[in-house]
Structure formats: structure tokens, C-alpha cells
Design an enzyme around this catalytic site. Structure first.
Site, short mmCIF file in Angstrom:
data_model
loop_
_atom_site.label_atom_id
_atom_site.label_comp_id
_atom_site.label_asym_id
_atom_site.label_seq_id
_atom_site.Cartn_x
_atom_site.Cartn_y
_atom_site.Cartn_z
N ASP A 1 97.90 27.58 -46.26
CA ASP A 1 99.17 26.89 -46.12
C ASP A 1 99.86 26.74 -47.46
OD1 ASP A 1 101.28 25.31 -45.37
OD2 ASP A 1 100.08 23.48 -45.16
N HIS B 1 99.29 25.76 -41.75
CA HIS B 1 99.93 24.43 -41.81
C HIS B 1 99.36 23.50 -40.73
CE1 HIS B 1 102.90 21.92 -43.63
NE2 HIS B 1 103.70 21.86 -42.60
N SER C 1 102.48 17.49 -42.34
CA SER C 1 103.61 17.92 -43.15
C SER C 1 104.35 16.68 -43.70
CB SER C 1 104.53 18.81 -42.30
OG SER C 1 105.41 19.53 -43.11
#
Lengths: 479, 479
Positions: free
Chosen positions: B417, B442, B165
Site C-alpha cells: 500500500d 490498502h 485510510s
């Protein structure tokens, strides 16, 4: 007076800071006309609390530019007025036509007209806080993005960073940190390794010494012996008076502190002479004859003379440097240390990021022995600016000697240039290339071509051009 | 209450800022023991006026490390407590033995315990001024240099950056900016292109929508229809009361502003569900069953129901997300917006550097249409923090899509995601490689291996390991 002494200490005593190339006189007339422009830049690229802006000056010459995305040669301005660099980087003007390139000279923040806080820029550490190489590189990146989006036909122009000395360091670092902005860099006489313990601290002054040793019998020995001669004489009032008169000083020496200033000033003179030891008459730091070190050494043949005779010869030597035109009625030791705002900025940088260890031992060099004393530097910097140097930061930021993963940088160095001590003088990879110019002083290759140019600098420039063409060609194919 | 509303706006309204992955609950137990350490770091790496320091926390696990310069896997901590990332990045623990690697998890400044000014860190824009990605990367570089010089046998350890991320963005940017520090980077689910106009602003929410569309007939349509249902009901006091009761809200809705909060909270829930749509029971943002979007969609099969019946189903769906354990007596819409210091930091970053344009149109996605409104964001940011976002800076700094001159980065993205919208999903060069995991949410690849892992994530991890081995091998040969 104490403050002045500190400046001089910062300026040239080996244990403190080396003298950056300095820019005393008016610039030579420009090789070709350019336009002067200004871009609004954030004062702080790296923080959002300070949201003020300033005007960064830059110069543009596009007479030879191919308006269909022709290349841009981008001078990464260093510690001084950008017009001076513009007029002293004839190489760029010389190659513009061959490369159909636009020339851009970007002024470094806190120098010339690009003062973030105007007259207040140097007033205290708060105002000086944005004078770093990282902020300067960010200015360059933002400026190039602006040029590419606002100049018709420049959107896909490959940009090459070019710089000399600290500007060469910036050119190399710019390619290292912003390879998406510049396709390559020519870093001329860029001592990117004059940090930490990457190179011996004495190498710089030993190169200066070698220049003098090679330029005349007895020359470096005469200078080595001159320090004791000054020490002897400055121990009495009569001696101080004699020194003041012999060196035609504008302000007479009054005490030992003044004598120390004299020695610093002489050291600085020898260093500067080595830097500008060009093969032809030139006016870089001062108007000088061809091969000025040889000229100076003509006065310094006999190191065994008595103190006064020796120092009279030393005067003749420095008088050639400071008074080649014959116009000076006296020599002003403080002149170079206070007049130029650019110097003020460099002292600050040398007190923060640009900590370049220097030392002398009087054996491998012709200077009075002086150890590298970081603590003394730190104290001086704190007293002067209220800041402490961080000597390891530049290594963390720019990688020290571990730079093989970067690409497309040509490092050129002159064999006569003391700054080559901290330069990259051997190839690192196929695309991190070293060019050594044995007969070259400080970034000789960036100067205009000259009939008296040695073969080695002609070859260096040809090689530099061929690398630039390769980078441009490769960039074309990637669009 | 106004302030809270603004927070919520910042948090999840498409026109403002997307929700970063958030970390509500306690972390899972560590896979293996680690040591907690602290390093004294400069608060400001890029300026010298602020000379204070802070303690950066980092975690070290060297059980499997080859003490003769074995590799170091370095987690570039993102917007939260580093122990949480340490315990949710099982992949690093899984490969440590195979690579004989030391694991280091470095906390991002202003998160977890690494607060530059302690409790004052978020008090105003002056204290927040050092919360930037550049400062965080500098912390990482200084930390690695420190580890290499103080841990015996680590001097020549090749270091690989790993992150997910925002942490994945940092891993990629770290390799880009400090290739002398890390030999390569694994950037998992890193939306480095969710800036400027690099990708369409609606892509993110259209991926969320696709996840729901694929997970059950009528699912995305039910959600699309729910907004009008809420609008109808919230136009009367009785309707607001009904909504409060139907959603078992801890604080009843009192007006249209509260109803907007309800919608934001629901939007955020769908987005979060898409992010954590893992193939097995997991506890990342919330404890959830396997394939939670499918589970949720079981309640949302009939989009043509009346307002109240439709919203009762929507309640069942969100109740599964917020109350899978069945322990909650009511649902608290404000919980996620105020409790976590990490979120506070991310809002500031989203208001300065990390400006990620997002929008919805209600056609290609199941959300209420909302244009990207930079001016509104800027006003909110100024009101909240006294700062203005600079949306172009991150592009100048990190190159946008023009990154082909960088090297040794693996970008992995999950097809499920939403953040893959801004990710690198196609190879750029031989050494800037994209790995797409069609069944992945994710950064699924960074999680511990699991018997229910789809083949695609197993293959992705194998490929990631092989790249890491290549980088390590190449680094060995360069010494």
C-alpha cells in the site's frame, strides 16, 4: 441599570454564575525580571474561513534556565492580564533555580493585551466566537512549538504546564489533549468537575459557609440572618436610605432591585474572602490581613442582634475586605462588575462552555436559598451575548470524571477553597494524583513561599516538585 | 475547462495532492442488515456564534450485541458515503459475533447524507468552514455519548474506534484526543505521518513503483517510458488525435493541457491499482481481478517498444482497470474528478488541514519528476476555495511522531500500500503497536475474510482481535 443588574446576577448570584477569581488592583512588583514577547496566532485554529491573526502576549524569564534543553515551566494563562498571574505565581519563580527551568507565562486570548480584534473583541458574538478553551489550548500548543524551534537549546526541553483556578483547568486539559506538547501538568485549585451533575451544586457555597463557621462563633449564622434583615429594611424607603448610609455606598439604594444588588455584592464578598483566606497578609484580590475570614468574623459574633445592629456589623466586616487600607471614602458595589475586561470575557465563557451549576439552600450554607436555574442562565446569556450555553459540551470534550486514561497531572486543592468542591481531591491513578492542602485557600501552593506557610502547603509544594522532577527525568530518557 | 484542470491537478499530480481512496461505483450488498439513524449535531462544536445544527447519519447493527454493556465497534467514517464503508469493512461484520459487539458506522460531516448546509454545503468557504477533522471527531464523541445514554445496556459499553485510510487516521486521533470515549483504536492504513517532513515526500510513489516492478518484468520501466511517448505524440495534432483514439477517450485531446490531464489520469490509475492490489477478485474502487497489478503488468513487458506500441499496451493496462466488465464504450478521464461529492470535500480538506507533501523524481519511481510545491498548492487552494492551507497545524494538533504518551492504538499497514509510506510501521510503545502485512494493499485487513487471504493478513486480524479483547477486558475491570 438593567444591564448592570444582569452583570451582577451573572457575577455572583448562586443560581446564575459563580464569581471567578478577579483581579482588581495593580499587580505586585515582579519577583524577577522577565521579557515581554508577542506571537502571531491564528484567530481561528479550527476553521479556515477566518484567516486573520492576532498578537498573543507571553512573558519569558530564563535567568535560571539550563540552555542545554533545560525544562520549561509554562503557565497556562487564565481569565486576566498575564502580568498579574506572573506576579502572583511565586511558586514558579521559587522553583526555577532548583529545576534550572525557563519560565513562560502565556496570556489567554481575549484577556490582557491578547485581544484578537482589539477594541472590537467584545463587540458582538461574531467577534467573541473565538473565545473558547479549545482555541486557548491551541494557542498554547502553537506557542510552545514556536519556542522549541526558535530558542537555541530548547528543542528537547520538557515542558510542564502550570496553572491555577481556570488556569489550572487549562493546565490539566492541556496535558490531556496535548500530551505530545507537555510532559505533565500541575493543576492548582482547578474545578474541572464543577460541570453537569459531577458534583452537588451546593458544595461550593457550603465550603464557603464552613470557612466562616470555623472562623468564629456566630459568624456564619450572622451572615445567614443578614439577608432577612436586608429584606426587612429594603421594604421601605427609609430602610433603603438607612442601608445606603450604613454600608457607606457610593450610590444610594433606590428600590428592591438595588437591594438585590447589595445582597449579591455581599455574597460575592463572602465567597471572595473564603477564596483568599491566606495565612498571612496578602494582596491577591484585595489587600487583606492574615486569615481574613477570622478577622471578618470578629465583627460577626452575635447572630441574634436586631436588624440594624447586625447589619452594622456586616458593614464592618465587608469594610475590612474593601477598605483594609482605609482609603475608600465610600464603597462601590458596581466597581468589580464593570471595570475589568477580564470579567467580561469570563462572563462570555460562563455563558458558553464554562457552565458551572451552583445552588444554595440556606441550610447547608449561609446564603439565601437559590436553585440552579439553567433556563434563566440561558436566557440571560442570550440577552447579553446572543449565545446559548452548551452545558454538556465540556463533558464530551474533557471527559468529566472518566479521565483515568490520561496521565501526569497533579491536582492540588485547598481545604478552605470553595473551588475544591469541583476539584479532584482523590488520586485517580498513579499518575493522576490529588494533593489536598487542608489549611489552603485558592491555590495557596502557587504563591511565593512565606514564613507563615502552614506545613501542609510546604509539603504539597515539595511533592509537586518531586513529580515535576520525575516527569522531567522521564522525558530526558525518552530522547 | 480551467477549473476541471485544476481539479485534476489537485487530484493526482504528485506535486499537488495525492488521490484519496475513492468510491466510484455502487456499494456491494451489506453483509448483514443495519438500521439507519440520524443525530442532531451542532454545526460548530468549537464556537457559539453559529448555533445551527445538522443531521449526522449513522448505521447500527446490534444482532450480535451483548445487551449487558457489550462492546461497541465504532467506525470513524471518512471521506465518503458511510454505507459504502459499512459494506466494505467486512472485518467488523466478521468479528461482531465473536466479540458480542454492536457495530456503529458514523458518517463524516460533509459526506454522504451528512451535509451541514444541504446543497449549500460546498458553495463557499463560509459554508465549508466546519469541515475539519476536529469537528468530525467532536461529532463522534457526542454521538457515542448519546448512544451510551439512550441505548439500554450501553452505559458502560467499551467502545473501540475502527477506521481505514483517512478513517484510520480519525480512529487513531479519536483515541488520542478522546481516550475517555474510546478504549482503543484500530487504525488501518492510516498515513498519520504523511505530513510536514515526517517522511520523505517521494516514499509514496516509490512504493507504487515497487509494486509494479515486482509484478512483472519491464512493467515499471514501461510506465516510466510512457510519459515521454505521450510527450512526443502530444506535440502534434495528429499525435493528439492518435492518443485520443488509442485510449478510446470519450473526449478527444485538443492541446497540451489535455495531454497533461491524460498523464495525470494515468498516474492516478497506477496509484489506485497499487492501493487495490488485492489477492482476490474485488470491487473496491473498480471491479477488478485478483492481483490486478500483475494482470496489468502482463501488458507491459517490453519498455523498449516504439512510442505507439508502448502506449497501445498502456491502454490495454488501464482498460483493464476502467473496463474490466467490458461495458464501457469509451474511457472518461473526467468521470472521477467531478461526479463524487465526497471528492469535493476531500479536496477542501487537502487544501486546509490535510496537507500531504508528495513528490516524484523519475528515478526512485516511475513517474515524471515533480517537486513538492507548497506555494503552488496554496495558490490553487485559494483560487478554488478562498482558503490557504496550514501545513503545520495538523502536527501541532496531533503530535507528529511524538505520540508515545498516547495509548491503545493498533496501526496496521500493507506492504503493497503506497499509504504505508506515511503510516506507523514500527511499535512505538507496548500499547502503540504496528502490524505490517507484507502482502497487503490498502487496508486489506478491514475487508471480509476470504479463502484467498494471505497468511499475513489472517495473522494481522487475529492480533487485532486479541488487542481489542484486551482493551475490552481492561475496561470491564475499571467499572
Amino acid at each position: 441599570m438593567l444591564r448592570l443588574l444582569l452583570f451582577l446576577l451573572l457575577l455572583s448570584v448562586p443560581g446564575a454564575l459563580p464569581a471567578p477569581p478577579r483581579h482588581r488592583r495593580g499587580a505586585a512588583p515582579p519577583t524577577a525580571p522577565y521579557l515581554t514577547r508577542y506571537l502571531t496566532q491564528q484567530i481561528d485554529h479550527f476553521g479556515f474561513d477566518e484567516n486573520l491573526t492576532f498578537q498573543q502576549r507571553y512573558l519569558v524569564a530564563d535567568q535560571h534556565w539550563n540552555k542545554d534543553n533545560g525544562p520549561i515551566l509554562f503557565y497556562t494563562g487564565n481569565e486576566g492580564d498575564i502580568t498579574w498571574f506572573c506576579n502572583n505565581t511565586g511558586f514558579m519563580w521559587d522553583v526555577a533555580e532548583e529545576l534550572n527551568a525557563m519560565l513562560v507565562f502565556a496570556e489567554h486570548r481575549y484577556y490582557g493585551e491578547s485581544l484578537p480584534f482589539g477594541n472590537e473583541s467584545f463587540s458582538d458574538s461574531k467577534h467573541l466566537n473565538y473565545l473558547t478553551s479549545e482555541q486557548a489550548l491551541a494557542d498554547f500548543a502553537v506557542l510552545i512549538e514556536y519556542l522549541k524551534t526558535t530558542i537555541a537549546g530548547a528543542r528537547y526541553s520538557p515542558v510542564i504546564a502550570i496553572g491555577g483556578s481556570y488556569g489550572g483547568m487549562l493546565a490539566a486539559w492541556f496535558r490531556m489533549k496535548y500530551p505530545h506538547v507537555v510532559v505533565g501538568a500541575l493543576a492548582a485549585s482547578a474545578p474541572i468537575w464543577q460541570f453537569g451533575d459531577l458534583v452537588p451544586c451546593g458544595a461550593y457555597f457550603s465550603i464557603v459557609t464552613n470557612d466562616f463557621k470555623k472562623s468564629g462563633t456566630g459568624c456564619s449564622e450572622s451572615i445567614r440572618n443578614s439577608w432577612n434583615a436586608i429584606n426587612h429594611l429594603s421594604s421601605t424607603d427609609a430602610g433603603l436610605q438607612w442601608l445606603s448610609s450604613a454600608f457607606r455606598l457610593c450610590s444610594p439604594l433606590k428600590n428592591l432591585q438595588d437591594a438585590a444588588i447589595l445582597k449579591n455584592w455581599l455574597s460575592e464578598t463572602w465567597v471572595n474572602l473564603a477564596m483568599v483566606n491566606y495565612p498571612y497578609k496578602a494582596d491577591f484580590l484585595q489587600p487583606l490581613p492574615a486569615w481574613p475570614v477570622q478577622e471578618v468574623c470578629k465583627f460577626l459574633k452575635d447572630p441574634s442582634l436586631s436588624d440594624k445592629l447586625l447589619l452594622q456589623n456586616v458593614f464592618q466586616a465587608v469594610n475590612l475586605y474593601y477598605n483594609y487600607s482605609g482609603e475608600a471614602s465610600c464603597l462601590d458595589m458596581s466597581e468589580t462588575a464593570t471595570k475589568n475586561l477580564g470579567q467580561l470575557g469570563w462572563y462570555y465563557q460562563a455563558c458558553t462552555e464554562m457552565v458551572m451549576p451552583m445552588c444554595t439552600d440556606g441550610v447547608n450554607d449561609m446564603f439565601e436559598p437559590q436553585k440552579w436555574d439553567f433556563d434563566a442562565l440561558s436566557e440571560e446569556c442570550y440577552r447579553l451575548w446572543g449565545v446559548r450555553p452548551r452545558p454538556s459540551w465540556v463533558l464530551s470534550m474533557y471527559g468529566g470524571k472518566n479521565i483515568s486514561s490520561y496521565s501526569n497531572i497533579v491536582f492540588s486543592n485547598g481545604g478552605l477553597d470553595p473551588w475544591s468542591a469541583g476539584g479532584v481531591t482523590q488520586n485517580i491513578t498513579d499518575s493522576l494524583v490529588a494533593i489536598v492542602i487542608p489549611d489552603g485557600a485558592h491555590h495557596l501552593d502557587l504563591r511565593s513561599h512565606n514564613p507563615l506557610d502552614p506545613k501542609s502547603v510546604q509539603q504539597a509544594r515539595a511533592l509537586e516538585i518531586s513529580y515535576m522532577k520525575q516527569w522531567i527525568e522521564k522525558a530526558r530518557h525518552s530522547y
